[in-house]
Scaffold this motif. Structure first.
Motif, PDB file in Angstrom:
ATOM      1  N   MET A 252     -16.251  -0.558  -7.965  1.00 31.01           N
ATOM      2  CA  MET A 252     -15.448  -0.202  -6.799  1.00 31.01           C
ATOM      3  C   MET A 252     -14.172   0.514  -7.243  1.00 31.01           C
ATOM      4  O   MET A 252     -13.478   0.062  -8.160  1.00 31.01           O
ATOM      5  CB  MET A 252     -15.075  -1.462  -6.003  1.00 31.01           C
ATOM      6  CG  MET A 252     -14.232  -1.175  -4.767  1.00 31.01           C
ATOM      7  SD  MET A 252     -14.047  -2.598  -3.685  1.00 31.01           S
ATOM      8  CE  MET A 252     -13.017  -3.678  -4.673  1.00 31.01           C
ATOM      9  N   LYS A 253     -13.851   1.606  -6.566  1.00 26.23           N
ATOM     10  CA  LYS A 253     -12.637   2.353  -6.860  1.00 26.23           C
ATOM     11  C   LYS A 253     -11.527   1.927  -5.897  1.00 26.23           C
ATOM     12  O   LYS A 253     -11.713   1.930  -4.681  1.00 26.23           O
ATOM     13  CB  LYS A 253     -12.892   3.852  -6.727  1.00 26.23           C
ATOM     14  CG  LYS A 253     -13.762   4.452  -7.826  1.00 26.23           C
ATOM     15  CD  LYS A 253     -13.878   5.952  -7.623  1.00 26.23           C
ATOM     16  CE  LYS A 253     -14.772   6.579  -8.683  1.00 26.23           C
ATOM     17  NZ  LYS A 253     -14.914   8.044  -8.477  1.00 26.23           N
ATOM     18  N   ILE A 254     -10.391   1.592  -6.463  1.00 29.90           N
ATOM     19  CA  ILE A 254      -9.249   1.155  -5.665  1.00 29.90           C
ATOM     20  C   ILE A 254      -8.075   2.089  -5.930  1.00 29.90           C
ATOM     21  O   ILE A 254      -7.752   2.391  -7.084  1.00 29.90           O
ATOM     22  CB  ILE A 254      -8.837  -0.291  -6.017  1.00 29.90           C
ATOM     23  CG1 ILE A 254      -9.994  -1.258  -5.727  1.00 29.90           C
ATOM     24  CG2 ILE A 254      -7.589  -0.705  -5.240  1.00 29.90           C
ATOM     25  CD1 ILE A 254      -9.716  -2.688  -6.145  1.00 29.90           C
ATOM     26  N   LEU A 255      -7.445   2.554  -4.861  1.00 31.57           N
ATOM     27  CA  LEU A 255      -6.259   3.393  -4.979  1.00 31.57           C
ATOM     28  C   LEU A 255      -5.056   2.652  -4.412  1.00 31.57           C
ATOM     29  O   LEU A 255      -5.093   2.164  -3.281  1.00 31.57           O
ATOM     30  CB  LEU A 255      -6.449   4.716  -4.233  1.00 31.57           C
ATOM     31  CG  LEU A 255      -5.236   5.653  -4.184  1.00 31.57           C
ATOM     32  CD1 LEU A 255      -4.800   6.068  -5.579  1.00 31.57           C
ATOM     33  CD2 LEU A 255      -5.534   6.880  -3.317  1.00 31.57           C
ATOM     34  N   ILE A 256      -3.998   2.565  -5.204  1.00 28.87           N
ATOM     35  CA  ILE A 256      -2.737   1.947  -4.782  1.00 28.87           C
ATOM     36  C   ILE A 256      -1.738   3.054  -4.488  1.00 28.87           C
ATOM     37  O   ILE A 256      -1.519   3.944  -5.316  1.00 28.87           O
ATOM     38  CB  ILE A 256      -2.157   1.040  -5.887  1.00 28.87           C
ATOM     39  CG1 ILE A 256      -3.178  -0.010  -6.346  1.00 28.87           C
ATOM     40  CG2 ILE A 256      -0.850   0.391  -5.432  1.00 28.87           C
ATOM     41  CD1 ILE A 256      -3.419  -1.127  -5.386  1.00 28.87           C
ATOM     42  N   LEU A 257      -1.135   3.023  -3.307  1.00 29.21           N
ATOM     43  CA  LEU A 257      -0.075   3.966  -2.952  1.00 29.21           C
ATOM     44  C   LEU A 257       1.267   3.240  -2.948  1.00 29.21           C
ATOM     45  O   LEU A 257       1.403   2.187  -2.320  1.00 29.21           O
ATOM     46  CB  LEU A 257      -0.316   4.561  -1.561  1.00 29.21           C
ATOM     47  CG  LEU A 257      -1.657   5.248  -1.278  1.00 29.21           C
ATOM     48  CD1 LEU A 257      -1.688   5.748   0.165  1.00 29.21           C
ATOM     49  CD2 LEU A 257      -1.890   6.396  -2.244  1.00 29.21           C
ATOM     50  N   SER A 258       2.237   3.794  -3.654  1.00 28.27           N
ATOM     51  CA  SER A 258       3.560   3.170  -3.674  1.00 28.27           C
ATOM     52  C   SER A 258       4.607   4.200  -4.081  1.00 28.27           C
ATOM     53  O   SER A 258       4.460   4.856  -5.118  1.00 28.27           O
ATOM     54  CB  SER A 258       3.596   1.985  -4.639  1.00 28.27           C
ATOM     55  OG  SER A 258       4.867   1.366  -4.641  1.00 28.27           O
ATOM     56  N   ASP A 259       5.647   4.359  -3.275  1.00 26.18           N
ATOM     57  CA  ASP A 259       6.695   5.326  -3.588  1.00 26.18           C
ATOM     58  C   ASP A 259       7.322   5.079  -4.956  1.00 26.18           C
ATOM     59  O   ASP A 259       7.720   6.015  -5.635  1.00 26.18           O
ATOM     60  CB  ASP A 259       7.798   5.284  -2.523  1.00 26.18           C
ATOM     61  CG  ASP A 259       7.468   6.150  -1.313  1.00 26.18           C
ATOM     62  OD1 ASP A 259       6.688   7.106  -1.464  1.00 26.18           O
ATOM     63  OD2 ASP A 259       7.985   5.862  -0.221  1.00 26.18           O
ATOM     64  N   ASP A 260       7.463   3.816  -5.317  1.00 27.83           N
ATOM     65  CA  ASP A 260       7.994   3.500  -6.645  1.00 27.83           C
ATOM     66  C   ASP A 260       7.011   2.592  -7.375  1.00 27.83           C
ATOM     67  O   ASP A 260       6.269   1.816  -6.765  1.00 27.83           O
ATOM     68  CB  ASP A 260       9.378   2.856  -6.568  1.00 27.83           C
ATOM     69  CG  ASP A 260       9.381   1.529  -5.820  1.00 27.83           C
ATOM     70  OD1 ASP A 260       8.480   1.323  -4.991  1.00 27.83           O
ATOM     71  OD2 ASP A 260      10.293   0.724  -6.063  1.00 27.83           O
ATOM     72  N   PHE A 261       7.008   2.710  -8.687  1.00 25.67           N
ATOM     73  CA  PHE A 261       6.039   1.974  -9.497  1.00 25.67           C
ATOM     74  C   PHE A 261       6.595   1.882 -10.914  1.00 25.67           C
ATOM     75  O   PHE A 261       7.231   2.823 -11.390  1.00 25.67           O
ATOM     76  CB  PHE A 261       4.697   2.721  -9.496  1.00 25.67           C
ATOM     77  CG  PHE A 261       3.517   1.874  -9.897  1.00 25.67           C
ATOM     78  CD1 PHE A 261       2.906   1.029  -8.978  1.00 25.67           C
ATOM     79  CD2 PHE A 261       3.018   1.919 -11.196  1.00 25.67           C
ATOM     80  CE1 PHE A 261       1.821   0.250  -9.339  1.00 25.67           C
ATOM     81  CE2 PHE A 261       1.934   1.148 -11.566  1.00 25.67           C
ATOM     82  CZ  PHE A 261       1.333   0.307 -10.629  1.00 25.67           C
ATOM     83  N   PRO A 262       6.399   0.746 -11.586  1.00 30.01           N
ATOM     84  CA  PRO A 262       6.898   0.633 -12.968  1.00 30.01           C
ATOM     85  C   PRO A 262       6.388   1.785 -13.826  1.00 30.01           C
ATOM     86  O   PRO A 262       5.281   2.295 -13.590  1.00 30.01           O
ATOM     87  CB  PRO A 262       6.324  -0.707 -13.429  1.00 30.01           C
ATOM     88  CG  PRO A 262       6.149  -1.496 -12.158  1.00 30.01           C
ATOM     89  CD  PRO A 262       5.729  -0.465 -11.142  1.00 30.01           C
TER      90      PRO A 262
END
Length: 414
Positions: free
Chosen positions: A1-11
């Motif tokens: 399964m492919k998962i995409l995380i969207l986040s304006d900021d990320f480490p």
């Protein structure tokens, strides 16, 4: 399964809790064997590239504009829209988890994600879906009691007065339009869920954030070195963390510290943060109170140094004076077996059990907050017992694996 995380900021650039939570989620999915991708934003055009961080595939897209346009460009950002669409089409994810997207990636990304055929989930970390900033209008400055019930209804005229020309009368309507493309909206606390529902949102479910207590172990040498470096030996240490701001209760904790020192003169306040703009405000106030020498700023710390800071403390204080949805500081403190004196506002009472793992206070009541802090400093056995209970509570109720399982189970139900 492919998962995409969207986040304006990320480490490693993330300075807010949402970015860290998005990173923890990505790592949790990756450890389960899923193919995880992350789409984040950078303000420096030179940093716009595909990257790899902690084994995660990260797509950094450029976006930079003055905050005055946020109420408009957070809805549809022409700097990022095509890039977001192209990356989603390239990855072709099965599921998309959007975190903070209300600055650069924009709410339009929800529509793009849904058009790809993916299941789409939005994780709400704050009240920005219905508000322009930190939700604090319900806090009554003249009331220092713990409210039995809180009315989170946002005052339309107050928003216009507060935000002036930055106010966009169509903002919330357009956000609701884009939210229709989300299969589910997850709030990180019941307090936040109630606030969002009170202001007209639906399709909400609460999933509390989780933490891996084993990740917060640290060796004694690191603790010893940290205490030596920060001159904490033979001191009673009160830890205050999170992004420094008025809303986080920076001035309130200083006023309480003044009173704590009357009962525990060997106490110091360890501030996890930089001596930045608000840090300077705190220093000026501590000077006026005559306690500047009892305040220690750590600067930006992370990793083992951050863990050592928690383990070096005797009590952790979370005195937020707004709807602080689910302060990560609480989880980290309890994972390190430390008692917490926490605010009655927001999600803290859902983590910290009053008189069991710490104390819940109204941070506007300086006398009571100071009294509870001093009590824990002067009664180390009670503080240790609270800390042990807190550790067990986090391990059982806010377990990292359980947290990841909840999101995966909800994905399978849609």
């Amino acid at each position: 399964m492919k998962i995409l995380i969207l986040s304006d900021d990320f480490p490693p650039r993330a300075v807010g809790g949402a970015g860290v939570i998005a990173f923890n989620m990505a790592q949790g999915f990756s450890k389960r064997g899923y193919d995880v991708h992350v789409l984040s934003a950078v303000k420096n055009r030179m940093e716009e590239k595909q990257d790899n961080y902690a084994g995660l595939k990260i797509y950094n897209i450029y976006s930079n504009y003055h905050e005055r346009w946020r109420a408009y460009l957070s809805l549809y950002n022409p700097m990022t829209a095509k890039k977001v669409r192209d990356i989603i089409e390239r990855i072709n994810p099965d599921v998309v988890f959007a975190h903070n997207i209300h600055f650069h990636i924009s709410y339009h990304s929800l529509k793009l994600a849904k058009a790809s055929g993916a299941k789409v989930f939005l994780v709400a970390h704050d009240a920005m879906l219905v508000h322009y900033g930190k939700l604090s209008g319900f806090v009554k400055s003249k009331s220092d009691s713990i409210p039995i019930e809180i009315d989170y209804k946002i005052n339309f005229w107050r928003q216009i007065k507060e935000f002036g020309r930055r106010y966009n009368p169509f903002r919330n309507l357009i956000i609701r339009y884009y939210l229709k493309y989300a299969d589910k909206i997850f709030s990180v606390s019941e307090a936040l869920r109630r606030a969002l529902e009170k202001n007209g949102l639906q399709n909400l479910k609460t999933i509390h954030n989780g933490v891996d207590v084993l990740e917060w172990d640290v060796n004694n040498r690191d603790i010893k070195d940290f205490k030596n470096t920060r001159q904490l030996n033979n001191k009673k240490v009160i830890l205050f963390g999170g992004r420094l701001s008025e809303a986080k209760g920076g001035c309130e904790i200083l006023s309480a510290m003044k009173k704590v020192l009357e009962k525990a003169p060997d106490a110091v306040l360890l501030v996890l943060g930089r001596e930045d703009k608000y840090g300077n405000i705190m220093m000026d106030k501590s000077e006026r109170l005559g306690i500047r020498d009892r305040i220690i700023f750590t600067g930006w710390i992370s990793g083992d140094e951050l863990k050592a800071a928690y383990h070096s403390s005797d009590v952790v204080v979370v005195p937020s004076i707004y709807l602080d949805p689910f302060p990560t500081v609480n989880l980290e403190a309890m994972a390190c077996a430390k008692p917490v004196v926490g605010t009655c506002f927001g999600g803290t009472p859902e983590i910290v059990e009053d008189n069991i793992t710490g104390f819940i206070v109204n941070p506007l009541n300086i006398d009571v907050m100071a009294e509870k802090i001093a009590y824990l400093l002067l009664n180390p056995k009670q503080a240790e017992e609270f800390g042990k209970r807190g550790y067990n509570r986090v391990k059982q109720k806010f377990n990292f694996d359980k947290w990841i399982d909840e999101y995966l189970n909800n994905y399978r139900k849609i």
